[in-house]
Write an enzyme that holds these catalytic residues in place. Structure first.
Site, PDB file in Angstrom:
ATOM      1  N   ASP A  21       0.817  -1.225   0.000  1.00 62.69           N
ATOM      2  CA  ASP A  21       0.000   0.000   0.000  1.00 62.69           C
ATOM      3  C   ASP A  21       0.844   1.266   0.000  1.00 62.69           C
ATOM      4  O   ASP A  21       0.491   2.267   0.628  1.00 62.69           O
ATOM      5  CB  ASP A  21      -0.961   0.018   1.206  1.00 62.69           C
ATOM      6  CG  ASP A  21      -2.040  -1.040   1.105  1.00 62.69           C
ATOM      7  OD1 ASP A  21      -2.430  -1.377  -0.026  1.00 62.69           O
ATOM      8  OD2 ASP A  21      -2.489  -1.537   2.156  1.00 62.69           O
ATOM      9  N   VAL A  22       1.956   1.241  -0.716  1.00 57.31           N
ATOM     10  CA  VAL A  22       2.819   2.414  -0.832  1.00 57.31           C
ATOM     11  C   VAL A  22       2.594   3.127  -2.163  1.00 57.31           C
ATOM     12  O   VAL A  22       2.838   4.322  -2.276  1.00 57.31           O
ATOM     13  CB  VAL A  22       4.304   2.021  -0.656  1.00 57.31           C
ATOM     14  CG1 VAL A  22       5.235   3.149  -1.041  1.00 57.31           C
ATOM     15  CG2 VAL A  22       4.566   1.602   0.786  1.00 57.31           C
ATOM     16  N   LYS A  46       2.158  -8.576 -13.855  1.00 58.69           N
ATOM     17  CA  LYS A  46       2.117  -8.755 -12.401  1.00 58.69           C
ATOM     18  C   LYS A  46       2.180 -10.247 -12.131  1.00 58.69           C
ATOM     19  O   LYS A  46       1.162 -10.941 -12.207  1.00 58.69           O
ATOM     20  CB  LYS A  46       0.850  -8.138 -11.799  1.00 58.69           C
ATOM     21  CG  LYS A  46       0.862  -8.119 -10.266  1.00 58.69           C
ATOM     22  CD  LYS A  46      -0.280  -7.298  -9.716  1.00 58.69           C
ATOM     23  CE  LYS A  46      -0.287  -7.300  -8.183  1.00 58.69           C
ATOM     24  NZ  LYS A  46       0.852  -6.553  -7.603  1.00 58.69           N
ATOM     25  N   PRO A 197      13.798  17.526   4.641  1.00 58.84           N
ATOM     26  CA  PRO A 197      15.130  18.086   4.879  1.00 58.84           C
ATOM     27  C   PRO A 197      16.238  17.035   4.907  1.00 58.84           C
ATOM     28  O   PRO A 197      17.293  17.221   4.288  1.00 58.84           O
ATOM     29  CB  PRO A 197      14.980  18.778   6.238  1.00 58.84           C
ATOM     30  CG  PRO A 197      13.543  19.178   6.283  1.00 58.84           C
ATOM     31  CD  PRO A 197      12.818  18.038   5.619  1.00 58.84           C
TER      32      PRO A 197
END
Length: 209
Positions: A21-22, A46, A197
């Site tokens: 789920d990324v 897939k 950052p």
């Protein structure tokens, strides 16, 4: 995405991620559209999809249909060609497959077969790099055997630095060539201040989906 499309002609790219789920499917969709706009005939593969309902792999079907719309040669194929291993249980392939044997040699041949219908093949993994396929065989091992470049997708939420660096170290340890992309979809309000950052200082240049 800053990608030189010409260097991938005749090749496959394996889209993997730091976890489930990324955004692998989202990344594959963007890549298919991107390379098609670059004038390449695109294909999608897939190898394994779990959580399949009513014999209809959701992610695989969606992107197979997209590939067919972008490349008419892909209409000669079926969903079983593109998603050969389909399992109902939403779990790792090792658990979801039960007693089914996943034939890695067959998957390697299928990758080459699908490449014959396109200029570039986008391969979507299942879960993250260390998701098990067999008791001692993981998704990262499949990437290695496919001998493809990997596109690692990382999230933007708090904690992603750890997951991204661990995944990168795993790919480096397997001597797998990869590029890294961030999917901006979580913690968007805090990403600029909390996470970006360090990532900018560490990598110098960031690529986003």
């Amino acid at each position: 995405m800053n990608i030189n499309s010409k260097q991938y002609i005749g090749k496959a790219i394996f889209v993997t991620a730091t976890n489930t789920d990324v955004g692998k499917t989202y990344a594959c969709e963007k890549l298919l559209n991107f390379f098609a706009k670059e004038g390449l005939k695109v294909g999608y593969f897939k190898p394994i999809e779990t959580g399949v309902i009513n014999n209809q792999p959701f992610d695989g079907t969606k992107l197979f249909n997209l590939a067919c719309n972008l490349n008419s040669d892909y209409k000669k194929l079926s969903i079983k060609d593109v998603v050969p291993y389909q399992f109902t249980l939403p779990a790792s392939p090792y658990v979801a497959k039960g007693n089914t044997f996943i034939d890695i040699d067959f998957l390697k041949k299928q990758k080459d077969y699908l490449l014959s219908f396109c200029d570039i093949l986008i391969v979507e993994g299942a879960g993250g790099l260390m998701v098990p396929i067999e008791i001692d065989y993981f998704m990262i091992d499949l990437i290695k055997e496919f001998n493809t470049k990997a596109f690692l997708i990382g999230p933007s939420n708090l904690g992603c630095i750890n997951d991204i660096l661990l995944s990168m170290n795993a790919l480096k340890n397997k001597d797998i060539d990869f590029d890294f992309f961030i999917n901006l979809y979580k913690d968007l309000d805090s990403f600029e201040k909390v996470t970006k950052p360090f990532l900018e200082d560490y990598f110098k240049r960031l690529s986003f989906l």
